[in-house]
Design a protein around this motif. Structure first.
Motif, PDB file in Angstrom:
ATOM      1  N   GLU A  83      -5.606   2.266   4.297  1.00 33.56           N
ATOM      2  CA  GLU A  83      -4.225   2.641   4.008  1.00 33.56           C
ATOM      3  C   GLU A  83      -3.607   3.514   5.096  1.00 33.56           C
ATOM      4  O   GLU A  83      -2.519   4.049   4.912  1.00 33.56           O
ATOM      5  N   CYS A 117     -10.061  -0.953   1.880  1.00 30.23           N
ATOM      6  CA  CYS A 117      -8.599  -0.977   1.801  1.00 30.23           C
ATOM      7  C   CYS A 117      -8.068   0.136   2.698  1.00 30.23           C
ATOM      8  O   CYS A 117      -7.929   1.279   2.280  1.00 30.23           O
ATOM      9  N   LYS A 123      -6.979  -2.523  -5.999  1.00 25.77           N
ATOM     10  CA  LYS A 123      -5.775  -2.635  -5.172  1.00 25.77           C
ATOM     11  C   LYS A 123      -5.631  -4.056  -4.622  1.00 25.77           C
ATOM     12  O   LYS A 123      -4.542  -4.639  -4.659  1.00 25.77           O
ATOM     13  N   ARG A 137       0.754  -7.216   2.305  1.00 28.47           N
ATOM     14  CA  ARG A 137      -0.006  -6.539   3.337  1.00 28.47           C
ATOM     15  C   ARG A 137       0.617  -6.700   4.725  1.00 28.47           C
ATOM     16  O   ARG A 137       0.086  -6.206   5.713  1.00 28.47           O
ATOM     17  N   LEU A 147       0.818  -1.216   0.000  1.00 32.82           N
ATOM     18  CA  LEU A 147       0.000   0.000   0.000  1.00 32.82           C
ATOM     19  C   LEU A 147       0.847   1.258   0.000  1.00 32.82           C
ATOM     20  O   LEU A 147       0.334   2.357   0.190  1.00 32.82           O
TER      21      LEU A 147
END
Length: 364
Positions: free
Chosen positions: A269, A267, A120, A183, A52
């Motif tokens: 971030e 997602c 993503k 991740r 990310l």
């Protein structure tokens, strides 16, 4: 509450001051229990996983990456897409290809946040599945379940509602350790291991004492409050210690990983520290004038007044060489942290370079 209620920033003057703090001297509790550590060699970097961070995952995706994306007729026309040669499916949707930059064939970029989050996740899984495919193809051990193997062989990636799922933790941890964007955030139970990664850039050719971003950071995370064996634990952050026996580097570095779990194809971030603080704030109750944290799946807890969840130790750039020297003296060098011939060779080269730096600074 303010961020300062959860994070304490401490600037370190030398290696021995940090050592005293970690061992419970200088009015601090012993940091060697219930803490994990992460070293960052530039203070401008945040606790964000590599997949990310700065779109660097795009470096691992070729121009042949063109997953399909379905649109209603009016949406396609609004975006200037040609539907004359396309036949809609039984739901009246038209399929188009998008590229790795989230653009349609006419260069128009998708601007819907929900879809961008899906993209993503799709790119992250695509890169991970490539790692699985090529590692398996060339005879390397791939620690995956039958279901993960089945998913990895599909031509179109199914984006799960929850990511990452626990059955992916082991392979993600392995891929992360070999610098694939994932991740996972890697931590160590041993603060000296993490300190090494916070200061080793002093050996890089581009390292400059004029750049204040070259100050390092040693994060200490008081994660004992968040450990749980409860299978119904829905805390957004999960902890995972991979199998040490199959990876000598992980064993030497005493490592573990944190995963921020995204639900409903979101997602998140934000940096890990912001996520943790947000979870605490959203699950805080005042009982007898004291904050009590009650997060589903975790034991209720309070944080003593003299404790923080995070400690952020700033390692000034001008002491990094001396800190690395002390780490080498204590045995925290490349031949220990990267077991094998390559680690020994790297240590010989780096030790010679460090001696030169210290000599130039009149510290040797």
């Amino acid at each position: 509450m303010s961020e300062e209620e959860y994070i304490e920033t401490i600037q370190i003057n030398d290696y021995f001051e940090l050592q005293d703090i970690m061992q419970g001297r200088n009015d601090y509790a012993d940091f060697r229990d219930d803490f994990i550590y992460r070293g960052i060699n530039k203070k401008c970097y945040e606790l964000i996983p590599s997949s990310l961070r700065n779109n660097n995952i795009l470096d691992y995706i070729g121009l042949d990456y063109n997953p399909p994306f379905s649109l209603k007729k009016e949406s396609a026309i609004r975006l200037g897409l040609n539907i004359k040669d396309k036949t809609p499916d039984n739901k009246g949707l038209y399929k188009f290809k998008i590229n790795k930059y989230d653009e349609f064939e006419n260069g128009v970029k998708v601007d819907n946040e929900f879809y961008l989050n899906q993209f993503k996740l799709g790119k992250e899984m695509y890169v991970l599945f490539n790692f699985i495919f090529y590692a398996d193809k060339y005879g390397l051990k791939v620690p995956i379940s039958a279901n993960v193997r089945k998913q990895s062989l599909k031509s179109i990636i199914d984006i799960p509602q929850t990511w990452p799922q626990e059955e992916y933790f082991e392979i993600i941890s392995l891929a992360q350790h070999y610098d694939l964007p994932t991740r996972a955030l890697d931590w160590s139970y041993d603060y000296k291991v993490s300190l090494y990664f916070a200061v080793r850039n002093v050996l890089y050719d581009k390292f400059s004492l004029d750049n204040e971003d070259n100050d390092g950071v040693l994060w200490a995370f008081n994660y004992g409050y968040f450990k749980s064996d409860n299978t119904n634990n829905d805390f957004k952050v999960q902890f995972y210690r991979p199998e040490y026996y199959s990876n000598p580097n992980l064993n030497a570095q005493n490592g573990l990983f944190t995963f921020v779990i995204d639900y409903d194809q979101e997602c998140d971030e934000r940096p890990l520290n912001e996520i943790i603080i947000s979870e605490l704030e959203n699950n805080c109750w005042i009982i007898n004038n004291e904050p009590v944290y009650d997060i589903k799946g975790l034991e209720k807890f309070s944080i003593p007044e003299n404790e923080k969840i995070f400690y952020k130790f700033i390692i000034p750039r001008d002491i990094k060489a001396e800190v690395l020297k002390q780490l080498y003296t204590d045995g925290y060098s490349e031949e220990r942290l990267f077991p094998g011939y390559a680690g020994v060779t790297e240590y010989i080269k780096n030790k010679a370079k460090l001696d030169e730096i210290l000599d130039q600074n009149k510290l040797i």
